[in-house]
Write a protein that holds these residues in place. Sequence first.
Motif, PDB file in Angstrom:
ATOM      1  N   ALA A  21     118.570  70.282  30.396  1.00  0.00           N
ATOM      2  CA  ALA A  21     117.019  70.589  30.372  1.00  0.00           C
ATOM      3  C   ALA A  21     115.976  69.619  30.416  1.00  0.00           C
ATOM      4  CB  ALA A  21     117.323  71.241  28.761  1.00  0.00           C
ATOM      5  N   ALA A  22     115.067  69.811  30.948  1.00  0.00           N
ATOM      6  CA  ALA A  22     113.788  69.101  31.092  1.00  0.00           C
ATOM      7  C   ALA A  22     112.808  69.653  29.676  1.00  0.00           C
ATOM      8  CB  ALA A  22     113.199  69.036  32.443  1.00  0.00           C
ATOM      9  N   LEU A  23     112.364  68.573  29.253  1.00  0.00           N
ATOM     10  CA  LEU A  23     111.398  68.610  28.156  1.00  0.00           C
ATOM     11  C   LEU A  23     109.971  68.625  28.456  1.00  0.00           C
ATOM     12  CD1 LEU A  23     113.379  66.718  25.375  1.00  0.00           C
ATOM     13  CD2 LEU A  23     113.813  69.128  26.333  1.00  0.00           C
ATOM     14  N   GLY A  24     109.029  69.239  27.971  1.00  0.00           N
ATOM     15  CA  GLY A  24     107.615  69.210  28.271  1.00  0.00           C
ATOM     16  C   GLY A  24     106.765  70.397  28.146  1.00  0.00           C
ATOM     17  N   ASN A  25     105.601  70.389  28.003  1.00  0.00           N
ATOM     18  CA  ASN A  25     104.913  71.523  28.144  1.00  0.00           C
ATOM     19  C   ASN A  25     104.704  72.508  29.626  1.00  0.00           C
ATOM     20  OD1 ASN A  25     103.654  71.326  25.344  1.00  0.00           O
ATOM     21  ND2 ASN A  25     102.558  69.394  26.185  1.00  0.00           N
ATOM     22  N   GLY A 116     122.616  73.504  22.190  1.00  0.00           N
ATOM     23  CA  GLY A 116     123.959  72.896  22.796  1.00  0.00           C
ATOM     24  C   GLY A 116     123.641  72.301  24.155  1.00  0.00           C
ATOM     25  N   LEU A 117     122.595  71.475  24.401  1.00  0.00           N
ATOM     26  CA  LEU A 117     122.294  70.888  25.466  1.00  0.00           C
ATOM     27  C   LEU A 117     123.545  69.787  25.924  1.00  0.00           C
ATOM     28  CD1 LEU A 117     118.401  70.543  25.437  1.00  0.00           C
ATOM     29  CD2 LEU A 117     119.870  72.235  26.423  1.00  0.00           C
ATOM     30  N   LYS A 118     123.664  69.551  27.194  1.00  0.00           N
ATOM     31  CA  LYS A 118     124.824  68.421  27.429  1.00  0.00           C
ATOM     32  C   LYS A 118     124.105  67.364  28.071  1.00  0.00           C
ATOM     33  CE  LYS A 118     128.881  71.078  28.044  1.00  0.00           C
ATOM     34  NZ  LYS A 118     130.150  71.379  29.124  1.00  0.00           N
ATOM     35  N   HIS A 119     122.716  67.600  28.524  1.00  0.00           N
ATOM     36  CA  HIS A 119     121.800  66.505  29.151  1.00  0.00           C
ATOM     37  C   HIS A 119     120.273  66.826  28.987  1.00  0.00           C
ATOM     38  CE1 HIS A 119     122.476  62.982  31.901  1.00  0.00           C
ATOM     39  NE2 HIS A 119     121.223  63.135  32.024  1.00  0.00           N
ATOM     40  N   VAL A 120     119.600  65.879  28.699  1.00  0.00           N
ATOM     41  CA  VAL A 120     118.138  66.197  28.452  1.00  0.00           C
ATOM     42  C   VAL A 120     117.516  65.113  29.539  1.00  0.00           C
ATOM     43  CG1 VAL A 120     116.565  65.588  26.957  1.00  0.00           C
ATOM     44  CG2 VAL A 120     118.622  66.665  26.168  1.00  0.00           C
ATOM     45  N   LEU A 146     124.310  61.731  19.873  1.00  0.00           N
ATOM     46  CA  LEU A 146     124.596  62.998  19.657  1.00  0.00           C
ATOM     47  C   LEU A 146     125.432  63.672  20.755  1.00  0.00           C
ATOM     48  CD1 LEU A 146     121.225  64.421  18.532  1.00  0.00           C
ATOM     49  CD2 LEU A 146     123.251  64.274  16.953  1.00  0.00           C
ATOM     50  N   ASN A 147     126.034  62.689  21.445  1.00  0.00           N
ATOM     51  CA  ASN A 147     126.850  63.150  22.759  1.00  0.00           C
ATOM     52  C   ASN A 147     126.064  63.948  23.670  1.00  0.00           C
ATOM     53  OD1 ASN A 147     129.501  62.777  24.061  1.00  0.00           O
ATOM     54  ND2 ASN A 147     130.059  64.726  23.483  1.00  0.00           N
ATOM     55  N   MET A 148     124.835  63.626  24.011  1.00  0.00           N
ATOM     56  CA  MET A 148     123.970  64.134  25.043  1.00  0.00           C
ATOM     57  C   MET A 148     123.638  63.131  25.978  1.00  0.00           C
ATOM     58  SD  MET A 148     121.306  66.953  23.228  1.00  0.00           S
ATOM     59  CE  MET A 148     120.697  65.776  22.121  1.00  0.00           C
TER      60      MET A 148
END
Length: 314
Positions: A21-25, A116-120, A146-148
């Motif tokens: 998942a990508a984070l942002g507005n 439950g994300l695996k990659h950020v 957190l193992n991500m």
Amino acid sequence: MTARLHKDWKSVPDEVRGCAAALGNFDGVHRGHAHLVRTLHSARPDLPLAVVAFEPHPGELFRPTEPPFRLTLSAERLAALSALGVKHVFQIRFDEAFSHMPAERFAEDVLSEALGLKHVACGADFCFGFKRSGNAEFLAERCGELNMGFIAVSALTDEAGPYSSTRIRKLLKAGQPERAAEELGRLWSVHGVVQHGAKRGRLLGFPTANIALGRHLEPARGVYAVTVRLTNGSAYAGVANIGIRPTIDDGLESRLEVHLFDYEGDLYGQEVSVALHRMLRPEKRFDGLDALRQQITRDADEARQVIDQERGSL
């Protein structure tokens, strides 16, 4: 295919856990946002592609008295992210309570436990958590614990600097929608429901569909060549005015009024999308309705030429 929208981060279905998942507005979903999403997908093509976004935009909570500034609202953002191949959008309600969540809790409780994300992935300047206490460096360390997986993506830039929603807002306010479109990767549009107006456009020979700007940014006031897309998918060229209609109304509320070329029918209550191609002239007051009618005729002719030229260049 439209991405699945998840509005409750506390009850995400088990089958959608394990995304990258990508984070942002993601206001505008411009070329810089596309660069972030595509970089993440290139890093983890084996995982479902997702976005974690916020609604409303944090600025709407922290600066409620400022004029509306949104480039895209929730439905528009979802469509734009879907076009980038995003499969899931986790839309987190950004309210007063959530704004007080510490950065640590956001990383652990939301990203890891709930989603439950695996990659950020995030931009290098991304900040989050109460009083913006978390940043990319913090997130990189915490994701590892957190193992991500984690990746900080450098901003996409050109000769003017990083692509940003702020840059695009300035272009629209300056009456340059064609330049804003270059940075968005598509025409900027206003989405809304057609409302009943004073019907003065009919008296002038140019019936208009009236659409409140609502939470959308107000671009430069004036006349624009536009394309209007209806709910059935059909599209019509048109000419639109954004402003307070000084000759016939003297109102204080700015709105969008659009005349569709070669269209006959009732649009009231329909949700439409009005895409701005080019600003033709600033809004101005005319000496009477005859002068206004003559100018609208010239505006309509010019708008047709603009749209025809753009279609011919495709």
